[in-house]
Design an enzyme around this catalytic site. Structure first.
Site, PDB file in Angstrom:
ATOM      1  NE  ARG A  91     -14.902  -4.998 -37.490  1.00 33.88           N
ATOM      2  CZ  ARG A  91     -15.601  -5.321 -38.586  1.00 33.88           C
ATOM      3  NH1 ARG A  91     -14.986  -5.965 -39.561  1.00 33.88           N
ATOM      4  NH2 ARG A  91     -16.879  -5.029 -38.705  1.00 33.88           N
ATOM      5  CG  LEU A  95     -14.958 -16.275 -39.978  1.00 38.64           C
ATOM      6  CD1 LEU A  95     -15.622 -17.515 -39.412  1.00 38.64           C
ATOM      7  CD2 LEU A  95     -15.996 -15.246 -40.408  1.00 38.64           C
ATOM      8  CE1 TYR A 124     -19.048 -18.895 -42.666  1.00 43.11           C
ATOM      9  CE2 TYR A 124     -21.182 -17.826 -42.587  1.00 43.11           C
ATOM     10  CZ  TYR A 124     -20.134 -18.443 -41.943  1.00 43.11           C
ATOM     11  OH  TYR A 124     -20.154 -18.606 -40.584  1.00 43.11           O
ATOM     12  CG  PHE A 417     -26.612 -28.329 -41.165  1.00 43.97           C
ATOM     13  CD1 PHE A 417     -25.331 -27.824 -41.181  1.00 43.97           C
ATOM     14  CD2 PHE A 417     -27.322 -28.374 -42.349  1.00 43.97           C
ATOM     15  CE1 PHE A 417     -24.748 -27.370 -42.354  1.00 43.97           C
ATOM     16  CE2 PHE A 417     -26.763 -27.951 -43.534  1.00 43.97           C
ATOM     17  CZ  PHE A 417     -25.477 -27.454 -43.544  1.00 43.97           C
TER      18      PHE A 417
END
Length: 417
Positions: A91, A95, A124, A417
């Site tokens: 946070r 990211l 995402y 992956f």
């Protein structure tokens, strides 16, 4: 102290990967073999780390893949991977800063598409990724379910199955896999060392099952025999009061023709001392579900798989073909990659396509996330419109786009992956 984003120096790989391992609870790279497999496929120049002083507190990488798209073309794609943030630094925007840097990098590399598999799918979407493929899993009760092998056309040699040591079969497996790649959207052209990476088999990850077994399917005799398929699986033995009730845990099954594929499935369902087959990743249109005698006792489930991000909308849409003629203007919203925002005219058919900027009135309005969800043909614009995620601005445009974007073969990601 503010964090510093920088390209991974190979000498920092151990610390960088250690941060990733900690973020995933130590489950990744738990053996030396698995760790070296990850190292062998890491492209350091395409990886970034977030550093707080001398401490690595965030990781993100990208593999170089070729992605099959509808029509059979292969598009250069960045396989986003090994993304983590240390629990002590959550946070703080780390990211988001890594995703921002990474998508800018992918654009500079000239790759129109980014891909990932999400440990937590909700993360995402805000970066423009949409679910581009799904995967089917099944738990087949082979004590009550049989597999029918379709009749051969009579021009083929008999299929013979033989056990082969995994190390001896790697090149053959990779060759069969490569022949299948152009035939299904979502499949990946792989770089060197991936033949070993996808076959890694550390004992601590087997969950009580045996080592990986390999069976090759051949047509013909002697030096003229051609390998036309393979199966990779484990046996998880169990016994109850009635006797053996083991499970065949399927890792991969591949066949170059329907008879070979069905023969391999029949073999897996008839292995001695077992009464079930478990498989976790098949295409949603996989042939096995039409070959089993009782699909209900196969306990089929679906879940998301490959998440897709269109980094360059025009180039990505022009790279695939379309099942029917299409001529629509798409008004695209993309706050995270603003170079994609605006109106794009997509024209194309089964022979090719173009997608160019336009000032013409829009026919459909949607975000780049929905466009990514449509891209490989798994989900239609009409389905997204029913959820209120695509707006039709010209009557008939939704049907036109839905027919055009469809794929006759369901897209599928064969491995993570």
């Amino acid at each position: 102290m503010t964090t510093d984003l920088r390209v991974l120096d190979p000498s920092d790989w151990d610390r960088w990967f250690g941060t990733l391992r900690n973020a995933f609870g130590g489950a990744l790279g738990s053996s030396a073999e698995e760790r070296e497999a990850w190292r062998s496929v890491t492209e350091s120049e395409r990886c970034i780390g977030a550093w707080d002083g001398d401490e690595c507190v965030g990781t993100a990488g990208a593999f170089t893949f070729g992605l099959t798209v509808p029509g059979g073309a292969v598009v250069s794609a960045a396989g986003v991977t090994m993304v983590s943030v240390a629990a002590t630094h959550r946070r703080r925007g780390i990211l988001t800063s890594m995703m921002r840097r990474q998508l800018d990098d992918v654009r500079s590399w000239g790759q129109p598409v980014a891909l990932l598999t999400a440990s937590e799918p909700e993360i995402y979407g805000r970066f423009g990724y949409g679910v581009g493929t799904r995967q089917l899993s099944a738990e087949i009760d082979t004590s009550r379910v049989s597999v029918t092998v379709p009749a051969d056309d009579g021009d083929h040699e008999e299929i013979r199955l033989r056990f082969v040591a995994l190390d001896d079969a790697r090149e053959t497996i990779e060759s069969v896999y490569a022949r299948l790649v152009p035939g299904r959207p979502g499949m990946l052209e792989r770089r060197p060392n991936w033949d070993r990476k996808v076959l890694i088999d550390p004992p601590e990850d087997r969950e009580g099952a045996s080592a990986l077994s390999c069976v090759l399917a051949r047509r013909g005799e002697g030096d003229d025999a051609e390998v036309v398929g393979y199966a990779l699986y484990r046996i998880k033995p169990t016994w109850d009061a009635a006797g053996p009730s083991g499970t065949v845990v399927v890792d991969q099954v591949a066949g170059l023709d329907p008879v070979t594929y069905a023969t391999l499935w029949r073999f897996l369902g008839e292995i001695d001392l077992t009464s079930s087959v478990s498989v976790s990743n098949l295409p949603v249109d996989d042939a096995f579900q039409f070959l089993v005698s009782d699909v209900r006792r196969s306990n089929i489930r679906l879940r998301d798989s490959l998440h897709v991000r269109l980094v360059e909308v025009g180039a990505a849409l022009a790279a695939r073909t379309y099942q029917a003629p299409v001529n629509v203007v798409l008004e695209v919203e993309d706050a995270f990659c603003p170079w994609n925002e605006g109106r794009w005219r997509l024209t194309g058919d089964e022979k090719g396509a173009s997608c160019e900027r336009t000032a013409d009135a829009a026919d459909l309005s949607l975000s780049v996330r929905e466009l990514a969800t449509m891209y490989l043909g798994d989900t239609s614009p009409a389905a997204l419109a029913r959820a209120g995620l695509v707006r039709e601005l010209r009557p008939g445009a939704l049907t036109e786009a839905s027919v055009a974007f469809a794929s006759p073969v369901a897209p599928w990601l064969p491995h993570g992956f």
